[in-house]
Design a protein around this motif. Structure first.
Motif, short mmCIF file in Angstrom:
data_model
loop_
_atom_site.label_atom_id
_atom_site.label_comp_id
_atom_site.label_asym_id
_atom_site.label_seq_id
_atom_site.Cartn_x
_atom_site.Cartn_y
_atom_site.Cartn_z
N TRP A 290 -56.15 65.22 26.18
CA TRP A 290 -56.32 65.54 27.60
C TRP A 290 -55.26 66.52 28.09
N ALA A 293 -54.49 71.68 27.61
CA ALA A 293 -54.33 72.86 28.47
C ALA A 293 -52.93 72.94 29.04
N GLY A 330 -60.35 71.17 29.01
CA GLY A 330 -58.99 71.50 28.58
C GLY A 330 -58.97 72.49 27.43
N GLN A 362 -58.61 71.78 38.62
CA GLN A 362 -58.73 72.42 37.32
C GLN A 362 -59.27 73.85 37.47
#
Length: 488
Positions: A290, A293, A330, A362
């Motif tokens: 998770w 990114a 991600g 995001q």
């Protein structure tokens, strides 16, 4: 309970009764299983199955699967659990409990099937509390926070109505963690605060610590670095001695986001890397994915590109061709951040082409990174469109440090930009915010008290403090005062 259990252990019990005792003992305390406990619980489940006790069989395997999420049990136990789950029934089972066992037992391999089942369940108008109580956590493990938040709201509302308070801390913590990623700060903060209060009342330090990690994540996303670090550290003090890797992993999320927001990229990279290290107490094979990114963003500022690309390849290999929702988002973001200049534009376009409707934070982060890259490539006019979109989203979400990054980039591109003003609702504590919103929704003090398990006098006292903080004088003004963008 321990004295009673001690007496029961001294009795001459058969295999089935020992299985029942094992289930009672492990559900009484929130803690990871250790070593042989996993195998003995799986064996107890098999004894229950042989005796025709289907519900006990399912309950024991669910206990093992959910505890395996708390701390990675290793490949041998994981395979034994997967095999036991297959004997229970396949992953397409209509029984939400059996479905959840499969999702937890092997979340990376089952992501595609889990998502398909969750989407079908989300369209069921007759979904009941207990089904939602299993579908919500199943959504968590595959990163489908958008679906999971809806299931968990149904579960929380149903548990409240039924007075089943024992399940509420866990459901509230999961709901808070999911809504934080969706940018719904009000739901995230109030749910985490309530989860911590209930967990403390139930003397359950692990769920209280888990609530702290959710509070840390929201604080980091909104720019309160001190609170993010403080709440993460408080969670770690409880989780590390107990071997609760899951809580340790969640505690790092807030620390990573706080470091990225303040420009401490080396700290962000080192903290994110902890989740990939099997020797670290924060190691978690799913939660690490998770953060891919975030790790990539930190790497792009610290000359760690090759190491980050290796991590991306590792995550992509583990997740397979159809990864869970959050991992897919991600990975697309990470690939854009780490792409060679000739490929970067296509990679960013791919990242923004995904369905980001319920993921405003995001989406804005991808827009900010894309705008930064375009400006540095001297595509200034194109960069401004993306930077404006990112700035406006961060402003609406109240993400001060991310807003400032977009603000500075726009100024560097030659475009002026106003600074962000504080919001009225930021003046309230988490509990005041929850009470104020319920009052704005039309509930009386007594109804709010019944919902939150507080006296109506306590509700009245909180509202007495809320009005001057918001600069209002009547209950009728609450709805407007709590709207995003309204200044105190």
């Amino acid at each position: 309970m321990e004295p009673v259990l001690r007496e029961v252990r001294e009795l001459d019990l058969g295999e089935l009764d020992r299985a029942r005792v094992a289930w009672v003992e492990e559900t009484a305390v929130t803690r990871p299983l250790e070593g042989e406990q996993y195998m003995s619980m799986i064996a107890a489940a098999e004894h229950a199955a042989t005796a025709g006790e289907h519900d006990l069989h399912v309950d024991l395997l669910w206990l093992v699967a959910s505890r395996a999420w708390w701390a990675d049990p290793g490949p041998q136990v994981r395979q034994a659990l997967i095999t036991a789950a297959e004997r229970l029934g396949d992953a397409t089972s209509e029984d939400p409990r059996v479905f959840a066992v499969h999702a937890y037992a092997d979340p990376l391999s089952h992501a595609d099937g889990v998502l398909t089942r969750l989407k079908r369940a989300s369209r069921d108008p007759m979904l009941d509390t207990d089904a939602a109580r299993f579908f919500g956590p199943a959504a968590l493990v595959v990163g489908a926070f958008d679906l999971g938040a809806d299931f968990l709201k149904t579960a929380v509302d149903g548990l409240r109505t039924d007075g089943r308070l024992g399940h509420l801390p866990r459901m509230l913590v999961l709901y808070s963690s999911m809504t934080a990623r969706l940018g719904d700060w009000q739901a995230a903060v109030t749910s985490a605060d309530e989860a911590r209060r209930l967990a403390e009342e139930f003397a359950d330090p692990q769920w209280a610590a888990a609530a702290d990690t959710a509070i840390s994540i929201v604080a980091a996303m909104r720019g309160d670095e001190e609170k993010a670090e403080q709440m993460a550290a408080r969670a770690e003090m409880v989780a590390e001695p107990a071997g609760a890797n899951i809580t340790m992993a969640f505690a790092q999320i807030g620390k990573v986001l706080a470091a990225l927001a303040s420009g401490r990229h080396a700290d962000a990279y080192a903290t994110a890397a902890r989740l990939f290290d099997p020797a670290d107490p924060a190691y978690h094979p799913v939660i690490s994915s998770w953060l891919i990114a975030d790790l990539a963003e930190a790497a792009s500022h610290t000359n760690q590109l090759d190491a980050a690309r290796a991590r991306v390849a590792q995550v992509q290999s583990g997740a397979g061709s159809r990864p869970g929702t959050w991992i897919a988002l991600g990975l697309s973001h990470a690939r854009a951040l780490l792409a060679d200049p000739a490929e970067a534009r296509d990679r960013f376009d791919e990242a923004l082409s995904l369905d980001l409707a319920r993921w405003p934070f995001q989406r804005a982060r991808v827009e900010l990174a894309y705008g930064q890259w375009l400006r540095r490539q001297r595509h200034v006019a194109d960069s401004r469109v993306l930077l404006r979109a990112a700035r406006d989203t961060f402003a609406s979400l109240g993400c001060a440090p991310w807003f400032e990054q977009a603000h500075r980039e726009l100024r560097a591109s030659g475009e002026g930009s106003r600074r962000q003003a504080p919001e009225a609702r930021d003046e309230l504590t988490a509990q005041e915010l929850q009470i104020a919103q319920l009052a704005a929704d039309g509930l009386t003090n007594r109804e709010i008290g019944q919902r939150l398990f507080l006296s109506h006098r306590t509700i009245s006292t909180h509202l007495y403090r809320v009005f001057p903080k918001l600069g209002i004088t009547s209950r009728a003004e609450l709805g407007t005062a709590l709207m995003p963008g309204v200044q105190p």
